[in-house]
Design a protein around this motif. Structure first.
Motif, mmCIF file in Angstrom:
data_model
loop_
_atom_site.group_PDB
_atom_site.id
_atom_site.type_symbol
_atom_site.label_atom_id
_atom_site.label_comp_id
_atom_site.label_asym_id
_atom_site.label_seq_id
_atom_site.Cartn_x
_atom_site.Cartn_y
_atom_site.Cartn_z
ATOM 1 N N LEU A 28 -14.510 0.245 2.148
ATOM 2 C CA LEU A 28 -13.524 -0.519 2.059
ATOM 3 C C LEU A 28 -12.931 -0.748 0.634
ATOM 4 N N TYR A 29 -13.802 -0.247 -0.183
ATOM 5 C CA TYR A 29 -13.251 0.082 -1.721
ATOM 6 C C TYR A 29 -12.168 1.002 -1.828
ATOM 7 N N GLY A 30 -12.288 2.147 -1.130
ATOM 8 C CA GLY A 30 -11.226 3.118 -1.063
ATOM 9 C C GLY A 30 -9.929 2.619 -0.320
ATOM 10 N N LEU A 31 -10.263 1.897 0.623
ATOM 11 C CA LEU A 31 -8.961 1.237 1.478
ATOM 12 C C LEU A 31 -8.330 0.228 0.815
ATOM 13 N N ILE A 32 -9.025 -0.489 -0.022
ATOM 14 C CA ILE A 32 -8.209 -1.190 -0.879
ATOM 15 C C ILE A 32 -7.395 -0.745 -1.952
ATOM 16 N N ALA A 33 -8.035 0.160 -2.726
ATOM 17 C CA ALA A 33 -7.467 0.936 -3.751
ATOM 18 C C ALA A 33 -6.206 1.745 -3.210
ATOM 19 N N PHE A 34 -6.191 2.224 -1.835
ATOM 20 C CA PHE A 34 -5.201 2.808 -1.209
ATOM 21 C C PHE A 34 -4.087 1.964 -0.961
ATOM 22 N N GLY A 35 -4.447 0.801 -0.539
ATOM 23 C CA GLY A 35 -3.387 -0.418 -0.168
ATOM 24 C C GLY A 35 -2.913 -0.884 -1.401
ATOM 25 N N VAL A 36 -3.397 -0.824 -2.771
ATOM 26 C CA VAL A 36 -2.921 -1.293 -3.921
ATOM 27 C C VAL A 36 -1.847 -0.231 -4.247
ATOM 28 N N PHE A 37 -2.363 1.249 -4.043
ATOM 29 C CA PHE A 37 -1.281 1.998 -4.505
ATOM 30 C C PHE A 37 -0.144 2.228 -3.535
ATOM 31 N N LEU A 38 -0.188 2.088 -2.032
ATOM 32 C CA LEU A 38 0.826 1.949 -1.600
ATOM 33 C C LEU A 38 1.806 0.530 -1.703
ATOM 34 N N LEU A 39 1.318 -0.381 -2.374
ATOM 35 C CA LEU A 39 2.132 -1.718 -2.556
ATOM 36 C C LEU A 39 2.830 -1.413 -4.025
ATOM 37 N N LEU A 40 2.028 -0.866 -4.929
ATOM 38 C CA LEU A 40 2.930 -0.293 -6.223
ATOM 39 C C LEU A 40 3.861 0.840 -5.882
ATOM 40 N N LEU A 41 3.655 1.521 -5.051
ATOM 41 C CA LEU A 41 4.930 2.437 -4.549
ATOM 42 C C LEU A 41 5.733 1.947 -4.031
ATOM 43 N N GLY A 42 5.498 0.788 -3.283
ATOM 44 C CA GLY A 42 6.678 0.276 -2.528
ATOM 45 C C GLY A 42 7.689 -0.570 -3.355
ATOM 46 N N ILE A 43 6.977 -1.090 -4.306
ATOM 47 C CA ILE A 43 7.703 -1.679 -5.677
ATOM 48 C C ILE A 43 8.606 -0.703 -6.493
ATOM 49 N N LEU A 44 7.997 0.508 -6.613
ATOM 50 C CA LEU A 44 8.671 1.426 -7.217
ATOM 51 C C LEU A 44 9.962 1.986 -6.569
ATOM 52 N N TRP A 45 9.651 1.991 -5.202
ATOM 53 C CA TRP A 45 10.540 2.486 -4.371
ATOM 54 C C TRP A 45 11.881 1.554 -4.090
#
Length: 64
Positions: A28-45
């Protein structure tokens, strides 16, 4: 004849190691980090190509 340091090392008892458990499964730690990464990528996009849109939209201003 032993030195006092060796005797202290052999006489001392090592306490039993305690296992510290994580509050959630390790995956779950990896999945949370991946989710945060996707959220930041969406904001950047969402802000993609904004600099070009502002530059093209400014009519009447001269380029330096």
């Amino acid at each position: 004849m032993r030195s006092s340091l060796v005797q202290i090392a052999t006489d001392s008892t090592v306490p039993k190691l305690e296992e510290n458990h994580l509050p959630m499964p390790h995956i779950l730690y990896g999945l949370i980090a991946f989710g945060v990464f996707l959220l930041l990528l969406g904001i950047l996009w969402t802000f993609r190509n904004t600099a070009a849109a502002q530059r093209d939209g400014a009519e009447g201003e001269k380029e330096h």
